[in-house]
Design an enzyme around this catalytic site. Structure first.
Site, PDB file in Angstrom:
ATOM      1  N   SER A  94     -10.145   5.691  -4.758  1.00 35.91           N
ATOM      2  CA  SER A  94     -11.064   6.825  -4.902  1.00 35.91           C
ATOM      3  C   SER A  94     -10.565   7.858  -5.917  1.00 35.91           C
ATOM      4  O   SER A  94     -11.368   8.408  -6.670  1.00 35.91           O
ATOM      5  CB  SER A  94     -11.278   7.479  -3.543  1.00 35.91           C
ATOM      6  OG  SER A  94     -10.042   7.872  -2.970  1.00 35.91           O
ATOM      7  N   GLU A 133       7.515  -6.823   1.287  1.00 36.84           N
ATOM      8  CA  GLU A 133       6.304  -6.637   2.098  1.00 36.84           C
ATOM      9  C   GLU A 133       5.315  -7.793   1.874  1.00 36.84           C
ATOM     10  O   GLU A 133       4.751  -8.343   2.818  1.00 36.84           O
ATOM     11  CB  GLU A 133       5.610  -5.316   1.726  1.00 36.84           C
ATOM     12  CG  GLU A 133       6.280  -4.069   2.267  1.00 36.84           C
ATOM     13  CD  GLU A 133       5.952  -3.817   3.744  1.00 36.84           C
ATOM     14  OE1 GLU A 133       5.288  -4.655   4.383  1.00 36.84           O
ATOM     15  OE2 GLU A 133       6.385  -2.772   4.251  1.00 36.84           O
ATOM     16  N   LYS A 151       1.139  10.083   5.527  1.00 33.31           N
ATOM     17  CA  LYS A 151       1.211   8.709   6.009  1.00 33.31           C
ATOM     18  C   LYS A 151       2.501   8.038   5.522  1.00 33.31           C
ATOM     19  O   LYS A 151       2.611   6.820   5.494  1.00 33.31           O
ATOM     20  CB  LYS A 151      -0.029   7.938   5.548  1.00 33.31           C
ATOM     21  CG  LYS A 151      -1.344   8.528   6.089  1.00 33.31           C
ATOM     22  CD  LYS A 151      -2.535   7.607   5.883  1.00 33.31           C
ATOM     23  CE  LYS A 151      -3.803   8.208   6.506  1.00 33.31           C
ATOM     24  NZ  LYS A 151      -4.973   7.299   6.422  1.00 33.31           N
ATOM     25  N   LYS A 160       0.853  -1.180   0.000  1.00 36.46           N
ATOM     26  CA  LYS A 160       0.000   0.000   0.000  1.00 36.46           C
ATOM     27  C   LYS A 160       0.891   1.232   0.000  1.00 36.46           C
ATOM     28  O   LYS A 160       1.688   1.440   0.907  1.00 36.46           O
ATOM     29  CB  LYS A 160      -0.898   0.007   1.229  1.00 36.46           C
ATOM     30  CG  LYS A 160      -1.757   1.259   1.314  1.00 36.46           C
ATOM     31  CD  LYS A 160      -2.804   1.177   2.388  1.00 36.46           C
ATOM     32  CE  LYS A 160      -3.582   2.464   2.450  1.00 36.46           C
ATOM     33  NZ  LYS A 160      -4.625   2.416   3.476  1.00 36.46           N
ATOM     34  N   TYR A 220     -15.267   0.980  -6.964  1.00 35.56           N
ATOM     35  CA  TYR A 220     -16.521   1.678  -6.663  1.00 35.56           C
ATOM     36  C   TYR A 220     -17.513   1.518  -7.811  1.00 35.56           C
ATOM     37  O   TYR A 220     -18.662   1.905  -7.681  1.00 35.56           O
ATOM     38  CB  TYR A 220     -16.239   3.161  -6.377  1.00 35.56           C
ATOM     39  CG  TYR A 220     -15.321   3.333  -5.186  1.00 35.56           C
ATOM     40  CD1 TYR A 220     -15.816   3.159  -3.892  1.00 35.56           C
ATOM     41  CD2 TYR A 220     -13.962   3.602  -5.339  1.00 35.56           C
ATOM     42  CE1 TYR A 220     -14.973   3.273  -2.793  1.00 35.56           C
ATOM     43  CE2 TYR A 220     -13.113   3.720  -4.251  1.00 35.56           C
ATOM     44  CZ  TYR A 220     -13.622   3.550  -2.982  1.00 35.56           C
ATOM     45  OH  TYR A 220     -12.787   3.648  -1.891  1.00 35.56           O
ATOM     46  N   ARG A 256     -10.609   9.956   1.816  1.00 33.11           N
ATOM     47  CA  ARG A 256     -10.496  10.612   3.131  1.00 33.11           C
ATOM     48  C   ARG A 256     -11.611  11.633   3.295  1.00 33.11           C
ATOM     49  O   ARG A 256     -12.105  11.859   4.395  1.00 33.11           O
ATOM     50  CB  ARG A 256      -9.112  11.242   3.286  1.00 33.11           C
ATOM     51  CG  ARG A 256      -8.033  10.160   3.342  1.00 33.11           C
ATOM     52  CD  ARG A 256      -6.624  10.730   3.404  1.00 33.11           C
ATOM     53  NE  ARG A 256      -5.651   9.661   3.190  1.00 33.11           N
ATOM     54  CZ  ARG A 256      -4.365   9.874   2.916  1.00 33.11           C
ATOM     55  NH1 ARG A 256      -3.899  11.106   2.832  1.00 33.11           N
ATOM     56  NH2 ARG A 256      -3.560   8.851   2.731  1.00 33.11           N
ATOM     57  N   LYS A 315      -2.145  -1.451  -3.919  1.00 32.41           N
ATOM     58  CA  LYS A 315      -2.991  -0.263  -3.869  1.00 32.41           C
ATOM     59  C   LYS A 315      -2.152   0.989  -3.954  1.00 32.41           C
ATOM     60  O   LYS A 315      -1.161   1.078  -3.223  1.00 32.41           O
ATOM     61  CB  LYS A 315      -3.756  -0.308  -2.542  1.00 32.41           C
ATOM     62  CG  LYS A 315      -4.666   0.840  -2.291  1.00 32.41           C
ATOM     63  CD  LYS A 315      -5.339   0.638  -0.965  1.00 32.41           C
ATOM     64  CE  LYS A 315      -6.107   1.898  -0.669  1.00 32.41           C
ATOM     65  NZ  LYS A 315      -6.412   2.025   0.726  1.00 32.41           N
TER      66      LYS A 315
HETATM   67  C1  PBG Z   1      -7.383   3.689   5.394  1.00 29.83           C
HETATM   68  C2  PBG Z   1      -7.750   3.401   3.989  1.00 29.83           C
HETATM   69  C3  PBG Z   1      -7.578   4.294   2.946  1.00 29.83           C
HETATM   70  C4  PBG Z   1      -8.130   3.702   1.833  1.00 29.83           C
HETATM   71  C5  PBG Z   1      -8.620   2.456   2.201  1.00 29.83           C
HETATM   72  N1  PBG Z   1      -8.358   2.281   3.547  1.00 29.83           N
HETATM   73  C6  PBG Z   1      -7.029   5.661   2.942  1.00 29.83           C
HETATM   74  C7  PBG Z   1      -5.716   5.934   3.471  1.00 29.83           C
HETATM   75  O1  PBG Z   1      -4.863   5.073   3.634  1.00 29.83           O
HETATM   76  O2  PBG Z   1      -5.509   7.118   3.774  1.00 29.83           O
HETATM   77  C8  PBG Z   1      -8.186   4.364   0.485  1.00 29.83           C
HETATM   78  C9  PBG Z   1      -9.177   3.861  -0.469  1.00 29.83           C
HETATM   79  C10 PBG Z   1      -9.455   4.760  -1.604  1.00 29.83           C
HETATM   80  O3  PBG Z   1      -8.790   5.796  -1.810  1.00 29.83           O
HETATM   81  O4  PBG Z   1     -10.387   4.445  -2.354  1.00 29.83           O
HETATM   82  N2  PBG Z   1      -6.834   2.736   6.150  1.00 29.83           N
END
Ligand code: PBG
Length: 329
Positions: free
Chosen positions: A279, A238, A222, A198, A318, A208, A253
């Protein structure tokens, strides 16, 4: 063989031969639908940065889910929209057995027991600072303290009936800790989908906004736990570590800008590879569609087919609701 004895266009000359020679396919079995749930009844709110996606209370969600399940949609992933009053520095609401996620799991399972429910194991919807873990005075995310919280959250989800828990937090060692705890509590068949690769991506911005953690996070990043978008070999490490610790499936991701990582994962590991069309990818596609710059169905289907070609076994998208209807009208 040389032209003209070989003409690659022969395999493209008719719809029939194109169908017969197609290497990869997208079916409803490839789809996982991420959904944003909120408390209450008969509530549905549009998400500004994700036009066409709503936050929903569970009754509204169930009305949408039943016909999709009948058309073959197998799985959903639940993301909670947590009211500010339930956010705290230690995220205790995350393992409240009567919390929003836990109640949502039970309600969905009582109506549609066959649908696979995947839950997000991460603290960001529950922390007042919007980070995925517990922080110290300097704002550093504490790894081992966070793992203890994630274990309690995962156990609470398993107890409520989640089929898979999906740690999306990127702490070191959390998969092993969660697997051991699940085994100790006899949740042998609760699976783990590890968000192994990730990346610290700007493409999570609209998410968010959707779950209401953007303001809490503010300008913090992050990057001290999510991966550097520049790295490939680190992803292999990982993923390997998470599988060794007991992950049943792994996640890459974001998706489309990271298809090379998906391919690398598929080439190196034997567990199912999931990828998340996040997203920001949705927002980009949907903005172009809404402006009339891209054909909706063709653009979405091509993007998802490319995930398959790269080696994805299951795609978080989505668009899963729309695509299910297109595939099985
Ligand atoms: C948080 C989480 C995130 C997403 C899924 N779980 C956001 C982040 O890590 O800030 C993002 C999913 C998306 O952008 O569609 N643990």
């Amino acid at each position: 063989m040389q032209y003209p004895l070989t003409r690659k266009r022969r395999l493209r000359a008719s719809k029939a031969i194109r169908n017969l020679s197609q290497e990869n396919h997208l079916t409803v079995n490839d789809l996982i639908w991420p959904i944003f749930v909120m408390d209450g009844f008969n509530r549905s709110e549009p998400i500004k940065s994700m036009p066409g996606v709503d936050r929903m209370s569970v009754d509204v969600l169930l009305d949408k889910l039943k016909p999709l399940y009948e058309k073959g949609l197998n799985a959903i992933a639940i993301f909670p929209v947590v009211d500010a009053e339930f956010k705290s520095d230690d995220a205790v609401e995350a393992w409240n057995d009567e919390g929003l996620v836990q109640k949502t799991i039970k309600t969905i399972k009582s109506t549609l027991p066959g649908i696979m429910i995947i839950t997000d194991v991460a603290l960001d919807p529950y922390t007042s600072h919007g980070q995925d873990g517990i922080i110290n005075e300097q704002g550093y995310i504490l790894n081992d303290v966070t793992i203890k919280a994630l274990v309690m959250q995962a156990l609470s989800h398993a107890k409520a009936g989640a089929d898979f828990v999906a740690p999306s937090d990127m702490m070191d060692g959390r998969i092993g800790a969660i697997r051991n705890a699940l085994e100790n509590k006899k949740h042998h068949n609760t699976g783990i989908l590890a968000y192994s690769a990730k990346y610290a991506s700007v493409f999570y911005g609209p998410f968010r906004d959707a779950v209401g953690s953007a303001n809490n996070l503010g300008k913090s990043s992050k990057s001290s736990y999510q991966m550097n978008p520049a790295n490939t070999f680190e992803a292999i490490d990982e993923i390997g570590m998470d599988i060794d610790e007991g992950a049943d499936m792994v996640m890459i991701k974001p998706g489309m800008p990271y298809l090379d990582i998906i391919k690398t994962a598929k080439d190196n590991f034997n567990v199912p590879i999931c990828a998340y069309q996040v997203s920001g990818e949705y927002a980009m596609l949907q903005s172009a569609i809404d402006n009339g710059f891209l054909d909706e169905q063709k653009a979405i289907m091509e993007a998802l087919l490319c995930f398959k070609r790269a080696g994805t076994d299951a795609i978080f998208t989505y668009y899963a609701d729309r695509v299910t209807q297109w595939l099985n009208p």
